[in-house]
Write a protein that holds these residues in place. Structure first.
Motif, PDB file in Angstrom:
ATOM      1  N   ALA A  62     -21.106   4.019   5.241  1.00  0.00           N
ATOM      2  CA  ALA A  62     -19.866   3.277   5.022  1.00  0.00           C
ATOM      3  C   ALA A  62     -18.688   4.235   4.956  1.00  0.00           C
ATOM      4  O   ALA A  62     -18.802   5.358   4.440  1.00  0.00           O
ATOM      5  N   LEU A  63     -17.581   3.802   5.514  1.00  0.00           N
ATOM      6  CA  LEU A  63     -16.377   4.630   5.468  1.00  0.00           C
ATOM      7  C   LEU A  63     -15.862   4.709   4.038  1.00  0.00           C
ATOM      8  O   LEU A  63     -15.920   3.730   3.286  1.00  0.00           O
ATOM      9  N   PRO A  64     -15.327   5.881   3.619  1.00  0.00           N
ATOM     10  CA  PRO A  64     -14.802   5.991   2.253  1.00  0.00           C
ATOM     11  C   PRO A  64     -13.569   5.122   2.069  1.00  0.00           C
ATOM     12  O   PRO A  64     -12.814   4.862   3.009  1.00  0.00           O
ATOM     13  N   VAL A  65     -13.390   4.658   0.850  1.00  0.00           N
ATOM     14  CA  VAL A  65     -12.210   3.851   0.511  1.00  0.00           C
ATOM     15  C   VAL A  65     -11.063   4.791   0.182  1.00  0.00           C
ATOM     16  O   VAL A  65     -11.210   5.701  -0.649  1.00  0.00           O
ATOM     17  N   ASN A  66      -9.931   4.600   0.828  1.00  0.00           N
ATOM     18  CA  ASN A  66      -8.735   5.403   0.550  1.00  0.00           C
ATOM     19  C   ASN A  66      -7.793   4.598  -0.344  1.00  0.00           C
ATOM     20  O   ASN A  66      -7.233   3.578   0.082  1.00  0.00           O
ATOM     21  N   LEU A  67      -7.652   5.033  -1.579  1.00  0.00           N
ATOM     22  CA  LEU A  67      -6.772   4.335  -2.507  1.00  0.00           C
ATOM     23  C   LEU A  67      -5.317   4.529  -2.087  1.00  0.00           C
ATOM     24  O   LEU A  67      -4.899   5.624  -1.693  1.00  0.00           O
ATOM     25  N   ASP A  68      -4.561   3.457  -2.198  1.00  0.00           N
ATOM     26  CA  ASP A  68      -3.149   3.459  -1.819  1.00  0.00           C
ATOM     27  C   ASP A  68      -2.339   4.081  -2.957  1.00  0.00           C
ATOM     28  O   ASP A  68      -2.330   3.594  -4.077  1.00  0.00           O
ATOM     29  N   MET A  69      -1.636   5.179  -2.644  1.00  0.00           N
ATOM     30  CA  MET A  69      -0.875   5.882  -3.670  1.00  0.00           C
ATOM     31  C   MET A  69       0.230   5.004  -4.244  1.00  0.00           C
ATOM     32  O   MET A  69       0.545   5.071  -5.431  1.00  0.00           O
ATOM     33  N   ASP A  70       0.822   4.186  -3.401  1.00  0.00           N
ATOM     34  CA  ASP A  70       1.877   3.274  -3.844  1.00  0.00           C
ATOM     35  C   ASP A  70       1.334   2.292  -4.882  1.00  0.00           C
ATOM     36  O   ASP A  70       1.977   2.003  -5.898  1.00  0.00           O
ATOM     37  N   VAL A  71       0.141   1.776  -4.619  1.00  0.00           N
ATOM     38  CA  VAL A  71      -0.474   0.819  -5.537  1.00  0.00           C
ATOM     39  C   VAL A  71      -0.870   1.510  -6.847  1.00  0.00           C
ATOM     40  O   VAL A  71      -0.694   0.952  -7.933  1.00  0.00           O
ATOM     41  N   LEU A  72      -1.389   2.724  -6.748  1.00  0.00           N
ATOM     42  CA  LEU A  72      -1.737   3.470  -7.958  1.00  0.00           C
ATOM     43  C   LEU A  72      -0.498   3.715  -8.816  1.00  0.00           C
ATOM     44  O   LEU A  72      -0.552   3.637 -10.045  1.00  0.00           O
TER      45      LEU A  72
END
Length: 311
Positions: free
Chosen positions: A3-13
């Protein structure tokens, strides 16, 4: 296929951390210039990305779940690293110094976090922290010495500029000994009546907290005497823990040996709240000073939110 890694959205963080720090996602919407519906969508997106609920209802507000608490620590580190990278590449490195004045209440509960985060972002800036009583800090502000100072405002003081939090004033006494706690099947024992005149442990004058204590007692017709005086907060805590007298402070940063006294049980008068304000000096517009002020305000809003009645 993996599975491809999940990239967390910096804007959302950043929205997530800002909402927690301010104690309200409505305030985060105002701070970040977004609508409340956009903030809600961002939080749902973040929960979908991590596959866990991050927030739960708590009374009229929201509280972090256990996965939310865990993510918050990672989010802060990711944002610090992001901001440090952007600062290093896109803007000239900050240099110079920041002179900070603050009361003793925040040397262990806010300052270390701010210094560590600021040093990672701006290693070229020197921070000089001067810990003093409120009256001294106000005098130094008038003399133009600190670039920033945390001061207490009395109830009704005009203006909200630089306001960080409203903290309740409480009477403080020693924590009850374990041997005096009643079994679960019995009602807790009533605390022994406080002696009269009431022994107080206070700073020497001039002191806003000393004046608040004596004014409240005088208005209630309760006789008092100063049983212990100290120039430092550690001395006051030790005297109260030893039973030499009660004192008056905010509950922020209270040592485990002490506890707020219930006015109903202790026959003590009710008290107002105080506003904590971050005041900028003549160099307040300096980039290093301005960035440190923003970081300090956000950190203190977070560390005081459990005891604060936020503005």
């Amino acid at each position: 296929m993996a599975a491809l890694p999940v990239n967390l959205d910096m804007d959302v963080l950043r929205t997530f951390v800002t909402g927690i720090d301010l104690g309200s996602f409505a305030k985060a919407a105002t701070r970040l210039g977004r609508s409340p519906s956009a903030i809600s969508l961002q939080m749902r997106k973040l929960e979908d990305q991590v596959g866990q609920p991050l927030l739960r209802r708590h009374g009229r507000g929201l509280a972090l779940t256990e996965p939310g608490e865990m993510l918050l620590g990672y989010a802060r580190r990711l944002l610090d690293l992001n901001d440090a990278a952007v600062s290093a590449v896109a803007a000239p490195a900050l240099s110079g110094w920041v002179r900070l004045g603050l009361p003793q209440d925040f040397t262990e509960t806010g300052l270390p976090t701010v210094l560590a985060r600021f040093a990672r972002l701006h290693p070229g800036v020197r921070v000089e922290a001067h810990v003093e009583r409120d009256a001294v800090l106000r005098g130094e502000l008038e003399a133009g010495r600190p670039d920033l100072a945390l001061v207490w405002d009395t109830p009704g003081a005009a203006g909200e500029e630089g306001s960080v939090a409203h903290l309740p004033l409480v009477w403080i006494g020693p924590r009850a000994e374990a041997g005096l706690v009643a079994p679960n099947s019995l009602p807790p024992p009533l605390p022994p009546p406080l002696p009269r005149p009431l022994p107080l442990a206070l700073f020497g004058p001039p002191c806003l907290f000393r004046r608040a204590a004596t004014d409240a007692l005088d208005a209630a017709g309760i006789p008092w005497r100063v049983a212990f005086s100290s120039p430092g907060l550690a001395g006051l805590w030790a005297a109260v823990a030893a039973g030499l007298g009660v004192t008056l402070r905010t509950p922020h940063g209270l040592p485990p040996t002490l506890r707020p006294l219930d006015p109903d049980d202790s026959d003590l008068p009710p008290l107002p709240s105080l506003r904590l304000r971050l005041v900028r000096g003549a160099r307040g517009a300096d980039p290093a000073v301005a960035h440190f002020a923003e970081l300090l305000g956000e950190t203190l809003a977070e560390t005081t939110r459990r005891t604060a009645l936020l503005p």
